[in-house]
Design a protein around this motif. Sequence first.
Motif, PDB file in Angstrom:
ATOM      1  N   MET A  43       0.777  -1.235   0.000  1.00 20.52           N
ATOM      2  CA  MET A  43       0.000   0.000   0.000  1.00 20.52           C
ATOM      3  C   MET A  43       0.814   1.293   0.000  1.00 20.52           C
ATOM      4  O   MET A  43       0.256   2.367  -0.204  1.00 20.52           O
ATOM      5  N   TYR A  44       2.111   1.212   0.237  1.00 24.08           N
ATOM      6  CA  TYR A  44       2.900   2.438   0.423  1.00 24.08           C
ATOM      7  C   TYR A  44       2.807   3.386  -0.774  1.00 24.08           C
ATOM      8  O   TYR A  44       2.477   4.566  -0.630  1.00 24.08           O
ATOM      9  N   ASP A  45       3.099   2.894  -1.964  1.00 23.60           N
ATOM     10  CA  ASP A  45       3.114   3.753  -3.151  1.00 23.60           C
ATOM     11  C   ASP A  45       1.744   4.354  -3.431  1.00 23.60           C
ATOM     12  O   ASP A  45       1.624   5.537  -3.798  1.00 23.60           O
ATOM     13  N   THR A  46       0.692   3.564  -3.243  1.00 24.14           N
ATOM     14  CA  THR A  46      -0.672   4.049  -3.492  1.00 24.14           C
ATOM     15  C   THR A  46      -1.053   5.167  -2.528  1.00 24.14           C
ATOM     16  O   THR A  46      -1.649   6.173  -2.938  1.00 24.14           O
ATOM     17  N   VAL A  47      -0.700   5.001  -1.261  1.00 22.98           N
ATOM     18  CA  VAL A  47      -1.030   6.016  -0.260  1.00 22.98           C
ATOM     19  C   VAL A  47      -0.249   7.307  -0.540  1.00 22.98           C
ATOM     20  O   VAL A  47      -0.795   8.407  -0.439  1.00 22.98           O
ATOM     21  N   ARG A  48       1.007   7.180  -0.924  1.00 24.48           N
ATOM     22  CA  ARG A  48       1.820   8.360  -1.217  1.00 24.48           C
ATOM     23  C   ARG A  48       1.264   9.141  -2.399  1.00 24.48           C
ATOM     24  O   ARG A  48       1.344  10.368  -2.452  1.00 24.48           O
ATOM     25  N   GLU A  49       0.678   8.431  -3.362  1.00 23.23           N
ATOM     26  CA  GLU A  49       0.116   9.093  -4.540  1.00 23.23           C
ATOM     27  C   GLU A  49      -1.195   9.807  -4.229  1.00 23.23           C
ATOM     28  O   GLU A  49      -1.491  10.854  -4.811  1.00 23.23           O
ATOM     29  N   ASN A  50      -1.993   9.241  -3.310  1.00 18.75           N
ATOM     30  CA  ASN A  50      -3.341   9.753  -3.066  1.00 18.75           C
ATOM     31  C   ASN A  50      -3.445  10.707  -1.882  1.00 18.75           C
ATOM     32  O   ASN A  50      -4.451  11.401  -1.738  1.00 18.75           O
ATOM     33  N   PHE A  51      -2.426  10.757  -1.026  1.00 19.08           N
ATOM     34  CA  PHE A  51      -2.498  11.602   0.163  1.00 19.08           C
ATOM     35  C   PHE A  51      -1.221  12.437   0.291  1.00 19.08           C
ATOM     36  O   PHE A  51      -0.165  12.070  -0.232  1.00 19.08           O
ATOM     37  N   GLN A  52      -1.332  13.534   1.004  1.00 23.99           N
ATOM     38  CA  GLN A  52      -0.218  14.471   1.123  1.00 23.99           C
ATOM     39  C   GLN A  52       0.661  14.185   2.346  1.00 23.99           C
ATOM     40  O   GLN A  52       1.260  15.096   2.916  1.00 23.99           O
ATOM     41  N   LEU A  53       0.733  12.970   2.761  1.00 22.98           N
ATOM     42  CA  LEU A  53       1.524  12.603   3.933  1.00 22.98           C
ATOM     43  C   LEU A  53       2.982  12.398   3.547  1.00 22.98           C
ATOM     44  O   LEU A  53       3.293  11.969   2.433  1.00 22.98           O
ATOM     45  N   SER A  54       3.881  12.666   4.497  1.00 26.55           N
ATOM     46  CA  SER A  54       5.299  12.399   4.281  1.00 26.55           C
ATOM     47  C   SER A  54       5.545  10.897   4.281  1.00 26.55           C
ATOM     48  O   SER A  54       4.679  10.100   4.664  1.00 26.55           O
ATOM     49  N   ALA A  55       6.748  10.515   3.875  1.00 26.26           N
ATOM     50  CA  ALA A  55       7.073   9.094   3.780  1.00 26.26           C
ATOM     51  C   ALA A  55       6.950   8.394   5.133  1.00 26.26           C
ATOM     52  O   ALA A  55       6.337   7.323   5.243  1.00 26.26           O
ATOM     53  N   GLN A  56       7.522   9.006   6.171  1.00 31.08           N
ATOM     54  CA  GLN A  56       7.499   8.367   7.482  1.00 31.08           C
ATOM     55  C   GLN A  56       6.102   8.348   8.083  1.00 31.08           C
ATOM     56  O   GLN A  56       5.717   7.378   8.737  1.00 31.08           O
ATOM     57  N   THR A  57       5.327   9.405   7.871  1.00 31.60           N
ATOM     58  CA  THR A  57       3.950   9.433   8.386  1.00 31.60           C
ATOM     59  C   THR A  57       3.091   8.380   7.689  1.00 31.60           C
ATOM     60  O   THR A  57       2.210   7.771   8.297  1.00 31.60           O
ATOM     61  N   THR A  58       3.356   8.142   6.411  1.00 29.15           N
ATOM     62  CA  THR A  58       2.650   7.090   5.672  1.00 29.15           C
ATOM     63  C   THR A  58       2.930   5.720   6.280  1.00 29.15           C
ATOM     64  O   THR A  58       2.028   4.898   6.436  1.00 29.15           O
ATOM     65  N   ILE A  59       4.197   5.487   6.624  1.00 31.51           N
ATOM     66  CA  ILE A  59       4.563   4.213   7.249  1.00 31.51           C
ATOM     67  C   ILE A  59       3.847   4.045   8.590  1.00 31.51           C
ATOM     68  O   ILE A  59       3.368   2.954   8.930  1.00 31.51           O
ATOM     69  N   HIS A  60       3.745   5.134   9.358  1.00 32.28           N
ATOM     70  CA  HIS A  60       3.047   5.056  10.643  1.00 32.28           C
ATOM     71  C   HIS A  60       1.550   4.795  10.455  1.00 32.28           C
ATOM     72  O   HIS A  60       0.921   4.116  11.281  1.00 32.28           O
ATOM     73  N   ALA A  61       0.957   5.344   9.400  1.00 33.22           N
ATOM     74  CA  ALA A  61      -0.451   5.070   9.112  1.00 33.22           C
ATOM     75  C   ALA A  61      -0.661   3.582   8.820  1.00 33.22           C
ATOM     76  O   ALA A  61      -1.630   2.967   9.285  1.00 33.22           O
ATOM     77  N   ILE A  62       0.261   2.993   8.069  1.00 38.52           N
ATOM     78  CA  ILE A  62       0.185   1.555   7.775  1.00 38.52           C
ATOM     79  C   ILE A  62       0.330   0.741   9.058  1.00 38.52           C
ATOM     80  O   ILE A  62      -0.413  -0.227   9.292  1.00 38.52           O
ATOM     81  N   ARG A  63       1.263   1.136   9.915  1.00 39.61           N
ATOM     82  CA  ARG A  63       1.456   0.417  11.180  1.00 39.61           C
ATOM     83  C   ARG A  63       0.240   0.528  12.080  1.00 39.61           C
ATOM     84  O   ARG A  63      -0.111  -0.421  12.789  1.00 39.61           O
ATOM     85  N   ARG A  64      -0.414   1.701  12.069  1.00 41.68           N
ATOM     86  CA  ARG A  64      -1.594   1.860  12.916  1.00 41.68           C
ATOM     87  C   ARG A  64      -2.712   0.936  12.462  1.00 41.68           C
ATOM     88  O   ARG A  64      -3.396   0.313  13.293  1.00 41.68           O
ATOM     89  N   VAL A  65      -2.925   0.827  11.168  1.00 32.30           N
ATOM     90  CA  VAL A  65      -3.972  -0.062  10.658  1.00 32.30           C
ATOM     91  C   VAL A  65      -3.685  -1.502  11.067  1.00 32.30           C
ATOM     92  O   VAL A  65      -4.574  -2.210  11.553  1.00 32.30           O
ATOM     93  N   CYS A  66      -2.444  -1.932  10.901  1.00 32.28           N
ATOM     94  CA  CYS A  66      -2.079  -3.304  11.279  1.00 32.28           C
ATOM     95  C   CYS A  66      -2.231  -3.519  12.780  1.00 32.28           C
ATOM     96  O   CYS A  66      -2.731  -4.565  13.222  1.00 32.28           O
ATOM     97  N   GLY A  67      -1.814  -2.539  13.570  1.00 30.89           N
ATOM     98  CA  GLY A  67      -1.942  -2.658  15.025  1.00 30.89           C
ATOM     99  C   GLY A  67      -3.386  -2.725  15.477  1.00 30.89           C
ATOM    100  O   GLY A  67      -3.740  -3.534  16.347  1.00 30.89           O
TER     101      GLY A  67
END
Length: 396
Positions: A43-67
Amino acid sequence: MKITPELAKEIEATLVEYANACQFIHENSDKKLTNNVAMQSLMYDTVRENFQLSAQTTIHAIRRVCGNRKTSITNHIKKELSFSPTSVDYDSRTFSLDTKTWIVSVKLLTKRTKIELLIGNYQRGILKGSKSKSAVLNKRKDGSYYINININNIAPDPTDTDKVIGIDLGRTDIATTSESDSWSGKKITNKRNHYSQMRAVLQQKASKGTRSSRRRCRKLQQRLSGKERRFQKHINHEITTYLVKKAATNKTSIAIEDLTNIRTRTNQQRRTKKERRLSNNWAFYQFRMFLTYKCLLNGVRLILVNPAYTSQTCHKCLHIHPTKGKSYRNGKNYHCNHCGWEGDADYNGAKNIAALGLSVNQPGGSWLFCQVSNLDFRPRQLTIWDILEGYKKPAS
């Protein structure tokens, strides 16, 4: 934190974008996928394309969903996951703290922003000299913002000791120790009854009064919101701080009952509405959590024991009551029909809890613990029943 109106808009936009990204990740991936690495590659590349989040914040969003998915599976939550714009996670790449000026730097949606901290001397004393590598930016229900700064402290190893303080928790007395310390719960019960009555009166007036009286009642309800909870939290902090400091000074361990799922068990019994309210307002879990982290920070060992029969057993002769036709309780007092001992029931329970804690806390093992291991090949908690089955200390 010192928040200006312009900064509040920037924070709100960041919270909304972060929550939308989390929701997007959850809805566009396999609901059973909980692995951070696999989710990131998917999901990383897709989220980066569709949202204005930084690279590290995107990774944290992915971790939050998994958690959140892992928590939902562990706790058997059937409700569909949803993400509200209430918090954002940061790490050392997107967050920093300057303890000289007491300013935090966080990555928001468009730029990295410095925010002044409005904290007291207690918080400054904890943060001073510490290396904080992560934080969570939160939004309260009233619309204000605050930041939780995580610090890593090396906890001291628990002290090996042959002394244990037993703590019996209850409603009449919040806590009673095996060393005769006790804290009455009368003040808390009176507070709970007072706020319960006030809520009932205000709710009735807010629904039946005039427009102005309804407005005043709702404002008063908002002002009273959380007061009872904060009062209970303050009391639990005071008691647990005293207990841990005393245990650390005297180099003793602490034993309490494991009251997990006590509400589930007690709510199955027939009770009045008032009794159910008072029972469900117990803050035993909060008390246990406060005690746990304070024991960890002070090098005090915390032992959880099985609560079965700790109140019905005489700590002097280890006889379990009740005997048919004879009561072992006389108000707050415990009366043993076997050996004749009589005293405070909570103190008697605390002594039994201390004995159970001591049986598994003896350096090198104890006769009771070793003998009990022969009972069954399956691991289980030690109860008073084990003591009464004739396991006598071998002659030295």
